[in-house]
Design a protein around this motif. Structure first.
Motif, mmCIF file in Angstrom:
data_model
loop_
_atom_site.group_PDB
_atom_site.id
_atom_site.type_symbol
_atom_site.label_atom_id
_atom_site.label_comp_id
_atom_site.label_asym_id
_atom_site.label_seq_id
_atom_site.Cartn_x
_atom_site.Cartn_y
_atom_site.Cartn_z
ATOM 1 N N ALA A 168 38.780 12.942 -8.603
ATOM 2 C CA ALA A 168 38.570 14.342 -8.968
ATOM 3 C C ALA A 168 39.863 15.143 -8.808
ATOM 4 O O ALA A 168 40.176 16.014 -9.630
ATOM 5 C CB ALA A 168 37.461 14.948 -8.114
ATOM 6 N N GLY A 169 40.633 14.839 -7.754
ATOM 7 C CA GLY A 169 41.905 15.517 -7.564
ATOM 8 C C GLY A 169 42.892 15.200 -8.685
ATOM 9 O O GLY A 169 43.567 16.094 -9.216
ATOM 10 N N TRP A 171 42.072 14.229 -11.661
ATOM 11 C CA TRP A 171 41.501 14.827 -12.866
ATOM 12 C C TRP A 171 41.877 16.307 -12.973
ATOM 13 O O TRP A 171 42.285 16.786 -14.031
ATOM 14 C CB TRP A 171 39.988 14.646 -12.812
ATOM 15 C CG TRP A 171 39.239 15.054 -14.046
ATOM 16 C CD1 TRP A 171 39.758 15.409 -15.257
ATOM 17 C CD2 TRP A 171 37.815 15.151 -14.170
ATOM 18 N NE1 TRP A 171 38.744 15.713 -16.135
ATOM 19 C CE2 TRP A 171 37.547 15.560 -15.498
ATOM 20 C CE3 TRP A 171 36.756 14.920 -13.291
ATOM 21 C CZ2 TRP A 171 36.246 15.762 -15.953
ATOM 22 C CZ3 TRP A 171 35.456 15.111 -13.751
ATOM 23 C CH2 TRP A 171 35.209 15.517 -15.068
ATOM 24 N N LEU A 172 41.749 17.019 -11.849
ATOM 25 C CA LEU A 172 42.082 18.446 -11.845
ATOM 26 C C LEU A 172 43.561 18.658 -12.158
ATOM 27 O O LEU A 172 43.919 19.512 -12.974
ATOM 28 C CB LEU A 172 41.736 19.054 -10.493
ATOM 29 C CG LEU A 172 42.040 20.545 -10.326
ATOM 30 C CD1 LEU A 172 41.251 21.369 -11.331
ATOM 31 C CD2 LEU A 172 41.723 20.999 -8.897
ATOM 32 N N TRP A 173 44.421 17.863 -11.529
ATOM 33 C CA TRP A 173 45.850 17.989 -11.778
ATOM 34 C C TRP A 173 46.175 17.690 -13.239
ATOM 35 O O TRP A 173 46.972 18.393 -13.865
ATOM 36 C CB TRP A 173 46.616 17.048 -10.857
ATOM 37 C CG TRP A 173 48.088 17.018 -11.159
ATOM 38 C CD1 TRP A 173 48.791 16.052 -11.809
ATOM 39 C CD2 TRP A 173 49.044 18.038 -10.835
ATOM 40 N NE1 TRP A 173 50.109 16.381 -11.919
ATOM 41 C CE2 TRP A 173 50.296 17.607 -11.330
ATOM 42 C CE3 TRP A 173 48.951 19.271 -10.187
ATOM 43 C CZ2 TRP A 173 51.454 18.357 -11.179
ATOM 44 C CZ3 TRP A 173 50.113 20.032 -10.039
ATOM 45 C CH2 TRP A 173 51.336 19.570 -10.532
ATOM 46 N N ALA A 175 44.173 17.995 -15.834
ATOM 47 C CA ALA A 175 43.652 19.057 -16.700
ATOM 48 C C ALA A 175 44.573 20.270 -16.699
ATOM 49 O O ALA A 175 44.769 20.924 -17.737
ATOM 50 C CB ALA A 175 42.251 19.457 -16.238
ATOM 51 N N VAL A 176 45.170 20.565 -15.553
ATOM 52 C CA VAL A 176 46.063 21.725 -15.443
ATOM 53 C C VAL A 176 47.364 21.480 -16.195
ATOM 54 O O VAL A 176 47.908 22.394 -16.831
ATOM 55 C CB VAL A 176 46.347 22.036 -13.958
ATOM 56 C CG1 VAL A 176 47.458 23.076 -13.822
ATOM 57 C CG2 VAL A 176 45.078 22.539 -13.276
#
Length: 388
Positions: A168-169, A171-173, A175-176
């Motif tokens: 998830a971490g 994935w978030l990075w 996406a940003v």
């Protein structure tokens, strides 16, 4: 609802939701598909694992019945039959390899993932969770694929919450910081909106319209122009002469989809028309669509027809000074064609398709998303040309 019925119902519902969202056609949602191995691992029985697998796969490939009905101009039943048959290999593999033994479960899931990535089961290996590697590990190449494989193994163990948090971490990075694949200098992919007529309407006027389209792209600075799958229709001496006679008017190489027909069947190909008036077959599709195009059972009954599958042939082709990895339509949905091509370290990926029959479904969007994820993983430029 009794508790012993509630858990299975929730697992099936969750697997369907993961299939729908993960394979919606948005590349940044591909990591949602990583929820499937978690659900598979927490199923308490083999039959429950089979139902979870079926829910995920059928949801991910939900556009198939409608697409088949449009392709054959028929009712929904042939599409439903093909949809269910195609899910059998995925369900059988994951049901057979499911186990209660937590110690061997990671190895068994990785084995299932490998089996669904290569022929024969990989022929219908759509919706493979490993595709999300390009979102979580963009630019990491084979190291990213290895980490994704290790992560998939971790998702079927008791430490899956920790693995999921790590993913998830990432994935978030991603996406940003996400950027679309770059287009190689001098290349232009031409998207068309000619519907079912492309490749079927092969009169002189259509060919001249396509030639004009190429000239417009060249006038904008393109040196390599890519047209969609089957754009030129049947590749005959007459069509070849028409295109080669006009190639001297443009300082560009044309790469276009066509069909090569003979007495035993046909090949779905990419042809090149160069600046000097020459033409040749550049690439033969390794894996045509099973059932509708590739029909290997015909030869067993003494019948001809159907597209030939070249499986592991021509993974990389030379185009000018570059080495390209071509992917035609269905090859963008499965795993081994792109990985086989990446073993040869191409300079770019060329993806073409003719998706007129997918109107109202997410199939073309899924093809684009999967291809984008793979080229991001290996940090390759991408040229796309689709007809819708």
């Amino acid at each position: 609802m009794r508790r012993d019925h509630l858990r299975p119902a929730l697992l099936i519902f969750a697997s369907i939701a993961i299939g729908v969202v993960g394979w919606s056609g948005n590349v940044l949602l591909l990591p949602v598909a990583l929820g499937f191995p978690v659900l598979w691992s927490i199923a308490r029985t083999r039959s429950m694992a089979a139902l979870v697998s079926a829910g995920y796969f059928l949801a991910a490939s939900r556009g198939l019945p409608q697409g088949v009905a449009a392709f054959y101009s028929s009712d929904i039943w042939p599409g439903l039959l093909l949809w269910l048959c195609a899910s059998l290999s995925f369900v059988i593999v994951h049901a057979v390899l499911w186990t209660k033994n937590a110690g061997t479960r990671p190895l068994r899931y990785v084995l299932a993932a490998v089996i669904m990535a290569i022929p024969p089961f990989g022929i219908t290996g759509w919706a493979h969770p490993v595709t999300a590697a390009g979102v979580l590990f963009p630019g990491w190449g084979w190291w990213g694929l290895g980490l994704m494989t290790a992560g998939l193994a971790g998702l079927v163990t008791r430490i899956w919450p920790a693995v999921a948090i790590a993913f998830a971490g990432l994935w978030l990075w991603s996406a940003v910081s996400w950027t679309e694949p770059r287009l190689p200098n001098g290349w232009r992919g031409v998207d068309l909106e000619l519907g079912a007529s492309l490749g079927r309407d092969v009169d002189l006027r259509r060919q001249r319209d396509l030639i004009a389209t190429v000239r417009n792209a060249v006038s904008d600075g393109a040196r390599f122009v890519v047209l969609p799958e089957t754009a030129l229709g049947f590749w005959t001496p007459t069509v070849a002469r028409l295109w080669t006679s006009t190639s001297g008017d443009t300082d560009a190489m044309v790469i276009a989809g066509a069909t090569v027909l003979d007495a035993t069947g046909y090949d779905n190909v990419l042809v090149t028309i160069d600046r000097k008036g020459g033409s040749s077959i550049l690439y033969r599709e390794r894996m045509p669509v099973p059932g509708s195009m590739w029909q290997p059972w015909r030869s067993r009954f003494g019948e001809s027809g159907g597209a030939r599958a070249d499986f592991f042939a021509n993974p990389v082709v030379s185009v000018g000074a570059s080495r390209a990895a071509p992917l035609i339509c269905y090859e963008q949905l499965i795993v081994w064609p792109i990985l086989q091509s990446m073993l040869r370290d191409p300079d770019l990926v060329v993806a073409v398709g003719n998706g007129w029959w997918t109107e109202g479904t997410s199939i073309v969007a899924i093809q684009r998303a999967a291809t984008t994820a793979w080229v991001k993983l290996f940090a390759k430029p991408l040229v796309i040309a689709f007809n819708t």
